[in-house]
Design a protein around this motif. Structure first.
Motif, PDB file in Angstrom:
ATOM      1  N   ASP A 121       0.864  -1.180   0.000  1.00 30.26           N
ATOM      2  CA  ASP A 121       0.000   0.000   0.000  1.00 30.26           C
ATOM      3  C   ASP A 121       0.902   1.232   0.000  1.00 30.26           C
ATOM      4  N   LEU A 122       1.240   1.711  -1.192  1.00 29.83           N
ATOM      5  CA  LEU A 122       2.224   2.786  -1.326  1.00 29.83           C
ATOM      6  C   LEU A 122       1.755   4.100  -0.701  1.00 29.83           C
ATOM      7  N   LEU A 123       0.495   4.426  -0.853  1.00 28.79           N
ATOM      8  CA  LEU A 123      -0.008   5.684  -0.296  1.00 28.79           C
ATOM      9  C   LEU A 123       0.062   5.684   1.220  1.00 28.79           C
ATOM     10  N   ARG A 124      -0.328   4.578   1.815  1.00 26.33           N
ATOM     11  CA  ARG A 124      -0.299   4.462   3.274  1.00 26.33           C
ATOM     12  C   ARG A 124       1.144   4.475   3.778  1.00 26.33           C
ATOM     13  N   LEU A 125       2.030   3.772   3.071  1.00 26.78           N
ATOM     14  CA  LEU A 125       3.432   3.748   3.454  1.00 26.78           C
ATOM     15  C   LEU A 125       4.054   5.138   3.323  1.00 26.78           C
ATOM     16  N   GLU A 126       3.710   5.853   2.273  1.00 27.11           N
ATOM     17  CA  GLU A 126       4.267   7.190   2.066  1.00 27.11           C
ATOM     18  C   GLU A 126       3.906   8.120   3.214  1.00 27.11           C
ATOM     19  N   LYS A 127       2.689   8.046   3.704  1.00 26.79           N
ATOM     20  CA  LYS A 127       2.265   8.890   4.839  1.00 26.79           C
ATOM     21  C   LYS A 127       3.085   8.554   6.083  1.00 26.79           C
ATOM     22  N   ILE A 128       3.327   7.271   6.288  1.00 29.35           N
ATOM     23  CA  ILE A 128       4.154   6.855   7.428  1.00 29.35           C
ATOM     24  C   ILE A 128       5.580   7.363   7.265  1.00 29.35           C
ATOM     25  N   LEU A 129       6.139   7.247   6.066  1.00 31.15           N
ATOM     26  CA  LEU A 129       7.502   7.723   5.817  1.00 31.15           C
ATOM     27  C   LEU A 129       7.612   9.228   6.046  1.00 31.15           C
ATOM     28  N   ASP A 130       6.579   9.972   5.659  1.00 37.24           N
ATOM     29  CA  ASP A 130       6.584  11.425   5.883  1.00 37.24           C
ATOM     30  C   ASP A 130       6.721  11.735   7.377  1.00 37.24           C
TER      31      ASP A 130
ATOM     32  N   ALA B 219      -2.156  -9.615  11.766  1.00 37.31           N
ATOM     33  CA  ALA B 219      -1.652 -10.335  10.596  1.00 37.31           C
ATOM     34  C   ALA B 219      -1.386  -9.394   9.424  1.00 37.31           C
ATOM     35  N   ASN B 220      -0.558  -9.843   8.487  1.00 36.18           N
ATOM     36  CA  ASN B 220      -0.299  -9.026   7.300  1.00 36.18           C
ATOM     37  C   ASN B 220      -1.564  -8.822   6.480  1.00 36.18           C
ATOM     38  N   SER B 221      -2.498  -9.757   6.557  1.00 32.04           N
ATOM     39  CA  SER B 221      -3.777  -9.588   5.857  1.00 32.04           C
ATOM     40  C   SER B 221      -4.604  -8.458   6.451  1.00 32.04           C
ATOM     41  N   GLN B 222      -4.266  -8.050   7.669  1.00 35.89           N
ATOM     42  CA  GLN B 222      -4.928  -6.927   8.332  1.00 35.89           C
ATOM     43  C   GLN B 222      -4.050  -5.679   8.362  1.00 35.89           C
ATOM     44  N   ALA B 223      -3.019  -5.657   7.530  1.00 36.20           N
ATOM     45  CA  ALA B 223      -2.084  -4.513   7.462  1.00 36.20           C
ATOM     46  C   ALA B 223      -1.487  -4.226   8.839  1.00 36.20           C
ATOM     47  N   GLY B 224      -1.031  -5.292   9.508  1.00 31.94           N
ATOM     48  CA  GLY B 224      -0.569  -5.184  10.884  1.00 31.94           C
ATOM     49  C   GLY B 224       0.573  -4.205  11.099  1.00 31.94           C
ATOM     50  N   VAL B 225       1.557  -4.172  10.198  1.00 34.75           N
ATOM     51  CA  VAL B 225       2.684  -3.238  10.359  1.00 34.75           C
ATOM     52  C   VAL B 225       2.185  -1.801  10.298  1.00 34.75           C
ATOM     53  N   TYR B 226       1.340  -1.512   9.346  1.00 36.13           N
ATOM     54  CA  TYR B 226       0.783  -0.158   9.219  1.00 36.13           C
ATOM     55  C   TYR B 226       0.005   0.220  10.485  1.00 36.13           C
ATOM     56  N   GLN B 227      -0.822  -0.709  10.954  1.00 34.94           N
ATOM     57  CA  GLN B 227      -1.623  -0.432  12.161  1.00 34.94           C
ATOM     58  C   GLN B 227      -0.739  -0.063  13.343  1.00 34.94           C
ATOM     59  N   VAL B 228       0.279  -0.888  13.597  1.00 37.08           N
ATOM     60  CA  VAL B 228       1.159  -0.648  14.747  1.00 37.08           C
ATOM     61  C   VAL B 228       1.873   0.690  14.605  1.00 37.08           C
ATOM     62  N   LEU B 229       2.424   0.959  13.422  1.00 40.75           N
ATOM     63  CA  LEU B 229       3.188   2.198  13.234  1.00 40.75           C
ATOM     64  C   LEU B 229       2.294   3.433  13.316  1.00 40.75           C
ATOM     65  N   GLU B 230       1.117   3.351  12.728  1.00 37.25           N
ATOM     66  CA  GLU B 230       0.205   4.503  12.770  1.00 37.25           C
ATOM     67  C   GLU B 230      -0.213   4.827  14.197  1.00 37.25           C
ATOM     68  N   LYS B 231      -0.508   3.809  14.996  1.00 36.86           N
ATOM     69  CA  LYS B 231      -0.889   4.042  16.398  1.00 36.86           C
ATOM     70  C   LYS B 231       0.285   4.574  17.196  1.00 36.86           C
ATOM     71  N   TRP B 232       1.472   4.015  16.932  1.00 33.39           N
ATOM     72  CA  TRP B 232       2.675   4.452  17.641  1.00 33.39           C
ATOM     73  C   TRP B 232       3.009   5.907  17.316  1.00 33.39           C
ATOM     74  N   LEU B 233       2.907   6.268  16.037  1.00 38.00           N
ATOM     75  CA  LEU B 233       3.175   7.649  15.637  1.00 38.00           C
ATOM     76  C   LEU B 233       2.137   8.619  16.192  1.00 38.00           C
ATOM     77  N   GLU B 234       0.895   8.158  16.264  1.00 38.39           N
ATOM     78  CA  GLU B 234      -0.179   8.998  16.814  1.00 38.39           C
ATOM     79  C   GLU B 234       0.054   9.316  18.291  1.00 38.39           C
ATOM     80  N   LYS B 235       0.601   8.335  19.012  1.00 37.14           N
ATOM     81  CA  LYS B 235       0.884   8.535  20.433  1.00 37.14           C
ATOM     82  C   LYS B 235       2.091   9.451  20.628  1.00 37.14           C
TER      83      LYS B 235
END
Length: 275
Positions: free
Chosen positions: A22-31, A257-273
């Motif tokens: 998911d390039l768009l989601r990853l790009e937001k995290i990279l930003d 799980a990766n089917s639930q975009a687990g890495v994105y979920q963890v990073l987005e919550k961590w960055l939000e905190k």
């Protein structure tokens, strides 16, 4: 300790079950990571060609530890490579001679991927789209005979076996090399053969030395046996819910799980905190 480096595996971890990003989601995290001075590293058993294909325009924004640590790319440029000794290569080629097609045996080298002519990869549709599979076949070198002078330096070897068979072949290969190389499962019935001591954690340690960071400043994600050293190295490590038992045992935490975009979920919550 403050996290300064995010490291993630690809297949079974950051990629979805069809091997897509998911390039768009990853790009937001990279930003957001860039704003905090946090580096993003992809540590994978894959080679650079597939990473360039998957990452597209984002390729310059990540550091790549590919072939399970054997090569490191920064700004899409090779900065380090570790290849096998010639006698190890010759020993492996003799061992697999006559079994190349059955084992779907691949030599990953500085000159690209090499397989014996007639090889058909049977498991790729489990984690790649048809377009990705077509490109893989196109860039793979199909040769009459695997010879060491073709390679320009071997980075790793791999094979595909039936899901119920890996433990027997792992033991056989590990005995063959007398501790100088080892075989590990990388998921989907795939087995990677790596030079002893050269793995994802070795590649990450090279980067830590380069950037003057410590293992406690790493947050890592993985799902397979070839991620174990990386998960053990990191201060915070997540095994995916779909991970194998060895990866889960090595990690400090569990991600969806990766089917639930687990890495994105963890990073987005961590960055939000803002941790």
């Amino acid at each position: 300790m403050t996290i300064k480096l995010i490291a993630t595996d690809m297949d079974g971890t950051l990629l979805d079950p069809k091997g897509q990003l998911d390039l768009l989601r990853l790009e937001k995290i990279l930003d957001q990571l860039d704003q905090r001075g946090i580096r993003f590293v992809i540590a994978t058993g894959n080679e650079i060609h597939r990473m360039r294909q998957l990452l597209g325009r984002l390729i310059d924004r990540v550091v790549l530890v590919v072939a399970n640590g054997a090569r490191i790319f920064e700004n899409n440029q090779l900065v380090q490579a570790q290849t096998w000794d010639d006698d190890m290569v010759d020993k492996a080629l003799v061992f697999f001679k006559g079994r190349e097609l059955e084992n779907q045996f691949v030599v990953t080298s500085m000159n690209g991927g090499f397989v014996k002519k007639g090889t058909i990869f049977t498991e790729l549709d489990k984690f790649m789209t048809p377009e990705m599979i077509e490109q893989l076949y196109r860039r793979t070198n199909f040769v009459e005979e695997l010879k060491s002078d073709l390679f320009g330096g071997v980075l790793k070897m791999s094979l595909v076996v039936k899901e119920e068979y890996p433990s027997a072949i792992l033991q056989e290969i590990n005995q063959l090399f007398d501790g100088r190389a080892r075989a590990v499962s990388s998921g989907y019935g795939c087995v990677d053969i790596m030079q002893e001591g050269i793995h994802k954690a070795w590649g990450l340690q090279e980067l830590l030395n380069r950037w003057k960071l410590t293992p406690g400043q790493i947050m890592a994600f993985g799902d397979s046996e070839n991620d174990v050293e990386m998960l053990e190295l990191a201060g915070i490590s997540y095994a995916m819910e779909n991970a194998d038992d060895k990866a889960k045992a090595a990690a400090t935490d569990l991600a969806p799980a990766n089917s639930q975009a687990g890495v994105y979920q963890v990073l987005e919550k961590w960055l939000e905190k803002g941790e």
